[in-house]
Each structure stands twice: as structure tokens, then as C-alpha cells.
Design a protein around this motif. Structure first.
Motif, PDB file in Angstrom:
ATOM      1  N   HIS A 208       0.379 -11.261 -11.395  1.00  0.00           N
ATOM      2  CA  HIS A 208      -0.573 -12.148 -12.034  1.00  0.00           C
ATOM      3  C   HIS A 208      -0.892 -13.329 -11.141  1.00  0.00           C
ATOM      4  O   HIS A 208      -0.317 -13.494 -10.046  1.00  0.00           O
ATOM      5  N   ASN A 209      -1.808 -14.179 -11.617  1.00  0.00           N
ATOM      6  CA  ASN A 209      -2.315 -15.279 -10.801  1.00  0.00           C
ATOM      7  C   ASN A 209      -1.217 -16.247 -10.385  1.00  0.00           C
ATOM      8  O   ASN A 209      -1.235 -16.780  -9.270  1.00  0.00           O
ATOM      9  N   ALA A 210      -0.247 -16.469 -11.277  1.00  0.00           N
ATOM     10  CA  ALA A 210       0.837 -17.409 -10.971  1.00  0.00           C
ATOM     11  C   ALA A 210       1.641 -16.971  -9.752  1.00  0.00           C
ATOM     12  O   ALA A 210       2.314 -17.787  -9.122  1.00  0.00           O
ATOM     13  N   GLU A 211       1.569 -15.681  -9.436  1.00  0.00           N
ATOM     14  CA  GLU A 211       2.248 -15.158  -8.241  1.00  0.00           C
ATOM     15  C   GLU A 211       1.235 -14.717  -7.200  1.00  0.00           C
ATOM     16  O   GLU A 211       1.499 -13.852  -6.368  1.00  0.00           O
ATOM     17  N   GLY A 212       0.060 -15.344  -7.273  1.00  0.00           N
ATOM     18  CA  GLY A 212      -0.918 -15.183  -6.196  1.00  0.00           C
ATOM     19  C   GLY A 212      -1.593 -13.843  -6.096  1.00  0.00           C
ATOM     20  O   GLY A 212      -2.159 -13.516  -5.048  1.00  0.00           O
ATOM     21  N   HIS A 213      -1.555 -13.061  -7.209  1.00  0.00           N
ATOM     22  CA  HIS A 213      -2.189 -11.734  -7.182  1.00  0.00           C
ATOM     23  C   HIS A 213      -1.671 -10.894  -5.998  1.00  0.00           C
ATOM     24  O   HIS A 213      -2.427 -10.110  -5.404  1.00  0.00           O
ATOM     25  N   THR A 214      -0.427 -11.075  -5.652  1.00  0.00           N
ATOM     26  CA  THR A 214       0.137 -10.286  -4.560  1.00  0.00           C
ATOM     27  C   THR A 214       0.299  -8.833  -4.982  1.00  0.00           C
ATOM     28  O   THR A 214       0.380  -8.518  -6.169  1.00  0.00           O
ATOM     29  N   THR A 215       0.344  -7.965  -4.008  1.00  0.00           N
ATOM     30  CA  THR A 215       0.365  -6.522  -4.262  1.00  0.00           C
ATOM     31  C   THR A 215       1.529  -5.839  -3.561  1.00  0.00           C
ATOM     32  O   THR A 215       2.083  -6.353  -2.585  1.00  0.00           O
ATOM     33  N   GLU A 216       1.882  -4.671  -4.080  1.00  0.00           N
ATOM     34  CA  GLU A 216       2.847  -3.793  -3.426  1.00  0.00           C
ATOM     35  C   GLU A 216       2.361  -2.367  -3.622  1.00  0.00           C
ATOM     36  O   GLU A 216       1.696  -2.053  -4.602  1.00  0.00           O
ATOM     37  N   TYR A 217       2.717  -1.509  -2.665  1.00  0.00           N
ATOM     38  CA  TYR A 217       2.212  -0.137  -2.671  1.00  0.00           C
ATOM     39  C   TYR A 217       3.317   0.861  -2.345  1.00  0.00           C
ATOM     40  O   TYR A 217       4.274   0.555  -1.630  1.00  0.00           O
ATOM     41  N   ALA A 218       3.123   2.069  -2.850  1.00  0.00           N
ATOM     42  CA  ALA A 218       3.966   3.175  -2.423  1.00  0.00           C
ATOM     43  C   ALA A 218       3.657   3.494  -0.962  1.00  0.00           C
ATOM     44  O   ALA A 218       2.521   3.317  -0.502  1.00  0.00           O
ATOM     45  N   ALA A 219       4.660   4.003  -0.262  1.00  0.00           N
ATOM     46  CA  ALA A 219       4.484   4.322   1.154  1.00  0.00           C
ATOM     47  C   ALA A 219       3.375   5.352   1.365  1.00  0.00           C
ATOM     48  O   ALA A 219       2.659   5.325   2.367  1.00  0.00           O
ATOM     49  N   SER A 220       3.202   6.246   0.388  1.00  0.00           N
ATOM     50  CA  SER A 220       2.230   7.332   0.529  1.00  0.00           C
ATOM     51  C   SER A 220       0.783   6.854   0.523  1.00  0.00           C
ATOM     52  O   SER A 220      -0.115   7.590   0.952  1.00  0.00           O
ATOM     53  N   VAL A 221       0.527   5.647   0.039  1.00  0.00           N
ATOM     54  CA  VAL A 221      -0.844   5.151  -0.060  1.00  0.00           C
ATOM     55  C   VAL A 221      -1.053   3.844   0.701  1.00  0.00           C
ATOM     56  O   VAL A 221      -2.203   3.385   0.832  1.00  0.00           O
ATOM     57  N   LYS A 222       0.002   3.255   1.191  1.00  0.00           N
ATOM     58  CA  LYS A 222      -0.100   1.956   1.859  1.00  0.00           C
ATOM     59  C   LYS A 222      -1.029   2.051   3.053  1.00  0.00           C
ATOM     60  O   LYS A 222      -0.941   2.979   3.860  1.00  0.00           O
ATOM     61  N   GLY A 223      -1.956   1.105   3.160  1.00  0.00           N
ATOM     62  CA  GLY A 223      -2.924   1.091   4.245  1.00  0.00           C
ATOM     63  C   GLY A 223      -4.201   1.839   3.926  1.00  0.00           C
ATOM     64  O   GLY A 223      -5.206   1.694   4.638  1.00  0.00           O
ATOM     65  N   ARG A 224      -4.169   2.656   2.865  1.00  0.00           N
ATOM     66  CA  ARG A 224      -5.369   3.412   2.468  1.00  0.00           C
ATOM     67  C   ARG A 224      -5.909   2.943   1.111  1.00  0.00           C
ATOM     68  O   ARG A 224      -7.122   2.988   0.887  1.00  0.00           O
ATOM     69  N   PHE A 225      -5.012   2.540   0.218  1.00  0.00           N
ATOM     70  CA  PHE A 225      -5.405   2.118  -1.122  1.00  0.00           C
ATOM     71  C   PHE A 225      -5.265   0.595  -1.249  1.00  0.00           C
ATOM     72  O   PHE A 225      -4.344   0.001  -0.663  1.00  0.00           O
ATOM     73  N   THR A 226      -6.152  -0.006  -2.049  1.00  0.00           N
ATOM     74  CA  THR A 226      -6.097  -1.445  -2.306  1.00  0.00           C
ATOM     75  C   THR A 226      -6.274  -1.695  -3.793  1.00  0.00           C
ATOM     76  O   THR A 226      -7.229  -1.202  -4.407  1.00  0.00           O
ATOM     77  N   ILE A 227      -5.339  -2.454  -4.356  1.00  0.00           N
ATOM     78  CA  ILE A 227      -5.413  -2.831  -5.764  1.00  0.00           C
ATOM     79  C   ILE A 227      -5.930  -4.259  -5.851  1.00  0.00           C
ATOM     80  O   ILE A 227      -5.488  -5.138  -5.105  1.00  0.00           O
ATOM     81  N   SER A 228      -6.877  -4.476  -6.768  1.00  0.00           N
ATOM     82  CA  SER A 228      -7.393  -5.815  -7.006  1.00  0.00           C
ATOM     83  C   SER A 228      -7.632  -5.982  -8.499  1.00  0.00           C
ATOM     84  O   SER A 228      -7.541  -5.030  -9.275  1.00  0.00           O
ATOM     85  N   ARG A 229      -7.919  -7.210  -8.883  1.00  0.00           N
ATOM     86  CA  ARG A 229      -8.174  -7.489 -10.289  1.00  0.00           C
ATOM     87  C   ARG A 229      -9.169  -8.615 -10.422  1.00  0.00           C
ATOM     88  O   ARG A 229      -9.286  -9.466  -9.523  1.00  0.00           O
ATOM     89  N   ASP A 230      -9.863  -8.633 -11.559  1.00  0.00           N
ATOM     90  CA  ASP A 230     -10.766  -9.730 -11.901  1.00  0.00           C
ATOM     91  C   ASP A 230     -10.363 -10.184 -13.306  1.00  0.00           C
ATOM     92  O   ASP A 230     -10.732  -9.548 -14.293  1.00  0.00           O
ATOM     93  N   ASP A 231      -9.582 -11.244 -13.350  1.00  0.00           N
ATOM     94  CA  ASP A 231      -9.086 -11.698 -14.654  1.00  0.00           C
ATOM     95  C   ASP A 231     -10.216 -12.171 -15.563  1.00  0.00           C
ATOM     96  O   ASP A 231     -10.104 -12.075 -16.788  1.00  0.00           O
ATOM     97  N   SER A 232     -11.300 -12.648 -14.994  1.00  0.00           N
ATOM     98  CA  SER A 232     -12.429 -13.118 -15.812  1.00  0.00           C
ATOM     99  C   SER A 232     -13.094 -11.952 -16.544  1.00  0.00           C
ATOM    100  O   SER A 232     -13.739 -12.147 -17.570  1.00  0.00           O
TER     101      SER A 232
END
Lengths: 116, 112
Positions: A51-75
Motif C-alpha cells: 500500500h501507499n504507506a509502504e511506497g507501493h513497493t513490489t515483489e515478484y516471483a523469479a519466473s516473471v521478474k523483469g517481464r511482469f510489472t504490477i501497479s495500482r491506482d488507488d484513486s
């Protein structure tokens, strides 16, 4: 509830963006995750966005890291999964999931088929 | 990466009889904050998974009390006291103690 959209057929090497519309809860307060399930197989965690309080940071499985990107729009109470350089082994139903230290709310999923 | 191993992978059960599924972790699931984030999920055919049990033994809202969870550290168990027809499907354990989050292989429960 959580409702995924954007699934479909894509060629190997191509890109696809999934969306997840959340309603009925305070979306911005939660970590959100993506989980996938290949046809006839088990569940595989794809990644998360905090969430925003933790800077919208992300983590990924090794199988998708570098190819997939997760994002969000809280508004917009929306979660996204940008998938690039898709491979045939990425064919799966992709579930949007709310995380409250455990996965307590799941969407119905969106099928992504990677095939030529 | 934490590996979760479920046994059995297939469980044929008679209606009204108990069932038990084991989940063993390759390392302790105790989080640095003290809680253990071991969860049980149930997936019926054609449906998304749903949460049954969280933090080892806490039943989620609406889950019947015939479901119970137990265990500690690296060994955990899901028990169904009396199996009903609606309990068929695949049961997964999963951990959210440490990233990457991981799932067990799944246990398919069928009625004999």
C-alpha cells in the motif's frame, strides 16, 4: 469484490495488460497480489504491491521478474498486471487477490493464452 | 524459497467420515513478528480458491466448524471432522511468512 479483465490470446513474445477493479472495501489500505493457475495445475504466486504507506513497493516471483510489472491506482481502486515478453508457459488464469497477511478475497480470474 | 509439501495428494473419503491433510514446510513459518502465516485454501472445480483457515488455526468468516487447523513451526494439518458433499475439490496450504509466497501442490478430495 474483485473483477479481472483484459485476458485473451496473445502471441509468444507479445504483451498483455490485465486490470482488476476492486469494490466494497478500502482498496488503498491493502497489499494486493496476483496469483496464476496454469490449466489443470496448482496455484503460483506472481507478485504483490504494497500500500501507499509502504511506497507501493513490489515483489515478484523469479519466473516473471523483469517481464511482469504490477501497479495500482488507488484513486480508481484498480490493480494492474503488465505482462511483457510472454512465453507459452505463462498461459494461465490470473487471479487478483486482496492480501491481509492472508489471501482473503479472490477475483474470478482472467484467462491469458500465449500461443501462435 | 520455502517449499510446502502436502500429503496425501489424493484423498478419497466416505461422506460423514473425517479427512486430514498434512502440509510440511522446508523451513519454519514463524515470522519475525511472532505470528505464523500458514493458510489453507479450498478450490472447487471452475471456481477461484477461497480462504478456509489463516494463521494455522483461525477459521475465516462463514467457514463451518467441521474444518480445523493445527500445527506449529514446519508441520501443519487441516482436518475435516465429517466430510460433506460440498467439500470436494482441491485443498492448498500456502505461506505468506516470507517472499516469495508459496503454495503446496494441492490435495484433491473426492467422495468414495
Amino acid at each position: 469484490q474483485l473483477v479481472e479483465s483484459g485476458g485473451g490470446l496473445v502471441q509468444p513474445g507479445g504483451s498483455r495488460r490485465l486490470s482488476c477493479a476492486a469494490s466494497g472495501f478500502s482498496f488503498s489500505f491493502y497489499y494486493m497480489d496476483w496469483v496464476r493457475q496454469a490449466p489443470g495445475k496448482g496455484l503460483e504466486w506472481v507478485g504483490l504491491i504494497r500500500h501507499n504507506a509502504e511506497g507501493h513497493t513490489t515483489e515478484y516471483a523469479a519466473s516473471v521478474k523483469g517481464r511482469f510489472t504490477i501497479s495500482r491506482d488507488d484513486s480508481k481502486s484498480s490493480l494492474y498486471l503488465q505482462m511483457n515478453s510472454l512465453k507459452t508457459e505463462d498461459t494461465a488464469v490470473y487471479f487478483c487477490v486482496r492480501e491481509n497477511w492472508h489471501f482473503d478475497l479472490w477475483g474470478r480470474g482472467a484467462l491469458v493464452t500465449v500461443s501462435s | 524459497e520455502i517449499v510446502l509439501t502436502q500429503t496425501p495428494l489424493f484423498s478419497p473419503v466416505t461422506l460423514g467420515q473425517p479427512a486430514s491433510i498434512s502440509c510440511r514446510s522446508s523451513q519454519s513459518l514463524v515470522h519475525s513478528a511472532g505470528n505464523t502465516y500458514l493458510t489453507w485454501l479450498h478450490q472447487r472445480p471452475g471456481q477461484p480458491p477461497r480462504l478456509l483457515i489463516y494463521q494455522i488455526s483461525n477459521r475465516f468468516s462463514g467457514v463451518p466448524d467441521r474444518f480445523s487447523g493445527s500445527g506449529a513451526g514446519t508441520d501443519f494439518t487441516l482436518r475435516i471432522s465429517r466430510v460433506e458433499a460440498e467439500d470436494v475439490g482441491v485443498y492448498y496450504c500456502m505461506q505468506t511468512t516470507q517472499s516469495p509466497y508459496t503454495f503446496g501442490q494441492g490435495t484433491k478430495l473426492e467422495i468414495k
